[in-house]
Design an enzyme around this catalytic site. Structure first.
Site, mmCIF file in Angstrom:
data_model
loop_
_atom_site.group_PDB
_atom_site.id
_atom_site.type_symbol
_atom_site.label_atom_id
_atom_site.label_comp_id
_atom_site.label_asym_id
_atom_site.label_seq_id
_atom_site.Cartn_x
_atom_site.Cartn_y
_atom_site.Cartn_z
ATOM 1 N N GLY A 31 -0.649 -1.113 -9.401
ATOM 2 C CA GLY A 31 0.747 -0.829 -9.721
ATOM 3 C C GLY A 31 1.541 -0.281 -8.555
ATOM 4 C CE1 TYR A 32 6.216 4.315 -7.517
ATOM 5 C CE2 TYR A 32 6.030 3.695 -5.216
ATOM 6 C CZ TYR A 32 6.670 4.376 -6.231
ATOM 7 O OH TYR A 32 7.782 5.127 -5.942
ATOM 8 C CG HIS A 37 1.444 -5.229 -5.189
ATOM 9 N ND1 HIS A 37 2.071 -4.062 -4.843
ATOM 10 C CD2 HIS A 37 0.112 -4.943 -5.221
ATOM 11 C CE1 HIS A 37 1.194 -3.110 -4.685
ATOM 12 N NE2 HIS A 37 -0.009 -3.601 -4.891
ATOM 13 N N GLY A 148 -4.901 -9.434 -1.353
ATOM 14 C CA GLY A 148 -4.192 -9.333 -0.081
ATOM 15 C C GLY A 148 -5.150 -9.107 1.083
ATOM 16 C CG ASP A 151 -6.554 -3.465 0.453
ATOM 17 O OD1 ASP A 151 -6.557 -2.353 1.003
ATOM 18 O OD2 ASP A 151 -5.702 -3.791 -0.383
ATOM 19 C CB SER A 186 0.561 0.524 1.874
ATOM 20 O OG SER A 186 -0.169 1.485 1.136
HETATM 21 O O1 PAF Z 1 -6.478 -3.437 -4.107
HETATM 22 C C1 PAF Z 1 -6.306 -2.741 -5.145
HETATM 23 O O2 PAF Z 1 -5.192 -2.394 -5.512
HETATM 24 C C2 PAF Z 1 -7.514 -2.292 -5.950
HETATM 25 O O3 PAF Z 1 -8.571 -1.954 -5.130
HETATM 26 C C3 PAF Z 1 -7.947 -3.313 -7.009
HETATM 27 C C4 PAF Z 1 -8.429 -4.615 -6.387
HETATM 28 C C5 PAF Z 1 -6.788 -3.586 -7.950
HETATM 29 C C6 PAF Z 1 -9.105 -2.745 -7.835
HETATM 30 O O4 PAF Z 1 -8.753 -1.565 -8.481
#
Ligand code: PAF
Length: 282
Positions: A31-32, A37, A148, A151, A186
């Site tokens: 979220g956020y 995203h 993404g 990460d 982020s």
């Molecule tokens: O990348 C993220 O936001 C988190 O690590 C994920 C993949 C949603 C798992 O909680």
């Protein structure tokens, strides 16, 4: 746009979609939401009939003293953005629904791929990620799941898990989204003071500098890391957690830059830990 709050209801809807011959694209998030995203959602929209976005701040991937309690949350703002991005369904379960009392099943990967970089600084983090992502795959039944490249280690871990546990789906990597000045997007950027935000530009600059000197022929990882360290330490509030270079495929050690390598860093500004990376191929 539908919103599901329990695994059972979400899974029932996904089963229905599959039965009707629809493909499902899953975008797992905490979220956020920001443009990074949304670029995952757009890619899922392009490739799949149904787009499901999960919003769950997964408690078991946070270590003691990390930012679980103050992790930024804005479910209604997120839902508005997702509606505009033509998401079909949001999965926003409670922690209690995902991990009922006496919950005891975890997915854990061994070896260098989870032990180094963020795995070394955040013990237990990837066990939390692999566990929740496995659950999300089983609940949402995706044909494709979108992650993404920001990460980078997480994507590698998940790709390996999908291969090794034979999850019947494809992982799609989506490139890092950056602010106009280069800072990788982020959810944690909101924690930065305006001065820290300004100083945080050294991260993308250090990566660019590394890419440029590799382009000029430098092949010694230690020299490249030393140059990046100098650049990052020019920001008075930067506290380096790691700057490391590994073989991109499996995070194996390398003696010199060849093939595809991952240059990855984690740096703290105050209490805010930022990560960024660059894939380079020579
Ligand atoms: O990348 C993220 O936001 C988190 O690590 C994920 C993949 C949603 C798992 O909680």
């Amino acid at each position: 746009m539908l919103i599901f709050e329990t695994a059972q209801a979400m899974q029932a809807w996904c089963k229905q979609q599959k039965k009707a011959g629809q493909t499902i694209g899953l975008v797992p998030t905490m979220g956020y939401l920001h443009q990074g995203h949304l670029s995952l959602v757009q890619e899922a929209r392009r490739q799949c009939d149904r787009v499901v976005v999960s919003i769950f701040v997964n408690p078991i991937q946070f270590g003691v003293g990390e930012d679980l309690d103050k992790y930024p949350r804005d479910l209604s703002g997120d839902c508005q953005l997702l509606e505009e991005a033509q998401t079909d369904a949001v999965f926003a379960p409670s922690a209690r629904d995902m991990y009922p009392e006496a919950y005891a099943t975890f997915v854990e990967m061994e070896g260098t791929i989870t032990n180094r970089l963020c795995g070394a600084s955040r013990p237990g983090h990837f066990r939390g990620v692999t566990t929740v992502v496995s659950k999300l795959f089983n609940i949402c039944l995706p044909d494709q799941a979108f992650f993404g490249q920001k990460d980078a280690q997480q994507v590698l871990v998940i790709e390996k898990m999908v291969r090794e546990l034979n999850f019947p789906l494809e992982i799609v990597r989506v490139p890092i989204k950056r602010e106009a000045d280069g800072l990788a997007m982020s959810s944690r950027n909101v924690y930065l003071s305006s001065e820290q935000r300004r100083q945080a530009l050294v991260l993308s600059q250090a990566l660019q500098q590394a890419g440029a000197i590799i382009g000029q022929g430098e092949r010694d990882p230690a020299k490249i890391i030393a140059g990046m360290q100098t650049r990052i330490e020019s920001a008075p509030e930067a506290r380096i957690d790691y700057i490391e270079i590994y073989r991109a495929e499996d995070l194996a050690d390398i003696k010199q830059i060849e093939g595809k390598v991952l240059i990855a860093l984690a740096v703290k500004f105050g209490n805010t830990r930022l990560i960024d990376n660059l894939l380079v191929e020579v």
